[in-house]
Design a protein around this motif. Structure first.
Motif, PDB file in Angstrom:
ATOM      1  N   ILE A   1       0.827  -1.232  -0.032  1.00 26.48           N
ATOM      2  CA  ILE A   1       0.011   0.132   0.128  1.00 26.48           C
ATOM      3  C   ILE A   1       0.812   1.235  -0.016  1.00 26.48           C
ATOM      4  O   ILE A   1       1.852   1.344   0.732  1.00 26.48           O
ATOM      5  CB  ILE A   1      -0.748  -0.083   1.256  1.00 26.48           C
TER       6      ILE A   1
ATOM      7  N   LEU B   1      -4.077  -4.816   0.345  1.00 24.96           N
ATOM      8  CA  LEU B   1      -4.618  -3.873  -0.103  1.00 24.96           C
ATOM      9  C   LEU B   1      -6.132  -3.667  -0.472  1.00 24.96           C
ATOM     10  O   LEU B   1      -6.539  -2.529   0.007  1.00 24.96           O
ATOM     11  CB  LEU B   1      -4.183  -3.840  -1.992  1.00 24.96           C
TER      12      LEU B   1
ATOM     13  N   SER C   1      -7.235  -0.604   2.268  1.00 25.86           N
ATOM     14  CA  SER C   1      -7.113   0.356   1.726  1.00 25.86           C
ATOM     15  C   SER C   1      -8.370   1.447   2.255  1.00 25.86           C
ATOM     16  O   SER C   1      -8.030   2.683   2.223  1.00 25.86           O
ATOM     17  CB  SER C   1      -7.111   0.236   0.348  1.00 25.86           C
TER      18      SER C   1
ATOM     19  N   ALA D   1      -5.040   5.453  -0.574  1.00 26.33           N
ATOM     20  CA  ALA D   1      -4.285   4.285  -0.743  1.00 26.33           C
ATOM     21  C   ALA D   1      -4.267   3.641  -2.136  1.00 26.33           C
ATOM     22  O   ALA D   1      -5.303   3.711  -2.884  1.00 26.33           O
ATOM     23  CB  ALA D   1      -5.020   3.087   0.177  1.00 26.33           C
TER      24      ALA D   1
ATOM     25  N   ALA E   1      -2.004   0.596  -4.946  1.00 21.81           N
ATOM     26  CA  ALA E   1      -1.283  -0.417  -4.903  1.00 21.81           C
ATOM     27  C   ALA E   1       0.167  -0.061  -5.015  1.00 21.81           C
ATOM     28  O   ALA E   1       0.680   0.660  -5.713  1.00 21.81           O
ATOM     29  CB  ALA E   1      -1.590  -1.382  -6.167  1.00 21.81           C
TER      30      ALA E   1
END
Length: 559
Positions: A456, A517, A521, A527, A529
């Motif tokens: 993240i 993720l 997130s 956030a 990847a």
């Protein structure tokens, strides 16, 4: 053995001297501990010497090797005095009265020299035991299967006790915290000791040498006593301290080790004619191990679910307490372990999926350390926040996951001892082979890179890693990395079906890391990847490719 006993005697002298000489400048112990520490330093070599003098060199060797197995962890534990003595929870050697950085003194170097000498003594004793005639050669597989699970459980109980808070304290300079809340160096030492206890206990019992096995259990018990008794007395003798449950739990585990060390082949429950090692009589012991593994896995899943769904923090003010972004990852990791644990009760699936459980347990550590990091960071910054019940359940889930892994590994050891190969008729069964080496090598590199890079990326957010921003979650990343690499190393040396299960468990770990993720997130603003997601997914593909090669090899062997 004489040379090994001499090295152990030298180690005892160093350790006894280190108990008298200050470990840091201006160090003063919290109570008169020197006589106790001297006795504990001399105890292993004295016990080994008595058995050697009575013509039991294998037992003596087992004692020395077991104590030496704990020496690396004890050495790292003592290194906390070199890094920062003010946060070392060792009142038997030093009771801090300020937060100044004290330099190391002669006592510390004597203690480290003692641990090194003990490690050398253990190596020499191990070589002597291998060269000598087996002591207790009449021992059969029945004794090992009867006591193996008991021994591992006792060792795990002792390890849990050593990881718990050693005592209570009202002194601001004596922070009586459990190992996971303490400094990193001390945590590393405690984890080395905790891992060495069940691992060496299992190896000793399955060594095939009755004398060495019993001596090893006796040595482990002595090592646990040497670590737990000073904390027990500190809780009584130090004015600001109070008795804690940790040393008592550790000593209960040591008592179990001593009890099994006192047994002989043919004693205890289930005595009578030993079953044929290649016959069906060995199956019930394995079934009990699989059932115990399943129960522990389900307990781990329940604790992880409670840790993820209950509050990790409670606020005394008007503002709500924050939640850990990793809590849903912990929930998924717990469910994965729980599903594999339930499979241990299905006869057709238990042996097939047990190797996967031996890998998947690390997902609880991977997520649990991230959950605990939120609580540790928040309580250290905001005075209005306190830890909630979720922290306790998370910690219990991590401990239960380690216990589950130990029990699963022991079940695997018993399974490999059985002459009936998995899917064979008692003959040699082909291994998965070297055809998987290329995808496995790629998977190993990708796994290290995936766990070492963030999954993240967000503004004002810095994820913990293996070689940068090392923090509490980094220990979970390290455990997952080592577990995946271990599965990769073992897969080519395993039969096709267990190899596939091992690689499947490793793929689940990498998949869980990538799933951080989507699962986390939502609680991290902005956030996106990170490169760790793509590396983890590539590692999953490499592992699946290797598993496919193992399946194809198994079909060719069957044909």
């Amino acid at each position: 053995m004489l040379v090994a006993l001499g090295a152990a005697g030298l180690a005892a002298v160093f350790l006894a001297a280190g108990a008298v000489v200050p470990v840091v400048d201006g160090a003063e112990p919290g109570f008169a501990s020197a006589p106790l520490l001297i006795v504990l330093a001399l105890l292993p070599v004295a016990v080994a010497g008595v058995f050697a003098a009575r013509g039991r060199p294998a037992v003596a060797a087992g004692v020395l090797v077991a104590v030496a197995a704990l020496a690396p962890g004890r050495a790292v534990l003592d290194l906390q005095f070199l890094v920062d003595a003010s946060v070392a929870v060792r009142p038997e050697l030093y009771l801090a009265k300020d937060l100044l950085l004290h330099t190391a003194a002669t006592g510390l170097w004597l203690l480290l020299a003692g641990h090194v000498a003990m490690a050398v003594a253990g190596l020499l004793a191990f070589r002597a035991a291998r060269a000598a005639e087996p002591d207790g050669a009449d021992e059969t597989a029945g004794w090992r299967q009867r006591w193996l699970l008991v021994v591992v459980v006792a060792a795990v109980v002792a390890a849990i006790g050593l990881l718990m808070a050693p005592f209570g304290s009202t002194d601001v300079y004596l922070l009586a915290r459990n190992a996971f809340e303490g400094p990193a160096v001390a945590l590393t030492g405690c984890l080395l000791i905790a891992c060495a206890l069940p691992l060496f206990a299992a190896l000793a019992v399955t060594s095939g040498n009755g004398g060495f096995a019993r001596g090893g259990l006796l040595g482990l018990g002595i090592g646990v006593v040497a670590l737990a008794v000073p904390n027990l007395l500190a809780g009584v003798a130090v004015d600001a301290a109070s008795l804690g449950a940790g040393p008592i739990v550790a000593l209960a585990g040591a008592a179990g080790l001593f009890a099994v060390a006192g047994t002989r082949p043919g004693e205890g429950p289930g005595t009578g004619p030993e079953p044929d090692e290649a016959g069906e009589a060995s199956v019930p012991g394995r079934s009990r191990l699989l059932a115990a593994t399943g129960v522990l896995a389900v307990v781990t899943a329940v604790a992880a679910a409670l840790g993820a769904t209950t509050a990790q923090l409670t606020a005394s003010g008007a503002l709500p307490a924050p939640e850990s972004p990793a809590r849903w990852v912990l929930l998924v990791a717990g469910l994965l372990v729980g599903v594999l644990g339930l499979a241990m009760f299905v006869p057709g699936m238990a042996r097939l999926l047990r190797p996967a459980l031996s890998v998947a347990w690390a997902g609880v550590l991977l997520a649990g350390t991230a959950v605990l990091d939120t609580a540790i960071t928040a309580t250290g910054v905001a005075g209005t926040l306190e830890t909630g019940p979720g922290v306790l359940w998370t910690w219990l889930a991590m401990v239960a996951a380690v216990v589950t892994a130990c029990c699963s590994v022991v079940a695997g050891i018993v399974d490999r001892e059985d002459d009936e190969g998995f899917g064979s008729e008692g003959g040699e069964t082909a291994l998965a082979g070297v055809n998987m080496l290329t995808p496995l090598a790629a998977a190993g590199v990708l796994a290290v890179a995936a766990f070492g890079t963030p999954v993240i990326v967000a503004p004002d957010y810095r994820a913990a890693g293996l070689w940068s921003a090392f923090g509490t979650p980094s220990w979970g990343l390290l455990a997952a990395t080592l577990t995946v690499l271990g599965a990769i190393v073992l897969a080519p040396r395993s039969r096709p079906a267990p190899a596939v299960a091992l690689l499947g468990g490793a793929a689940c770990l990498l998949g869980l890391h990538a799933a951080t993720l989507p699962l986390s997130s939502g609680d991290i603003e902005g956030a996106t990847a990170g490169i760790g997601v793509w590396l983890a997914l590539a590692g999953v593909v490499a592992l699946i490719t290797a598993a496919g090669i193992a399946v194809a090899g198994g079909r060719r062997e069957a044909a």
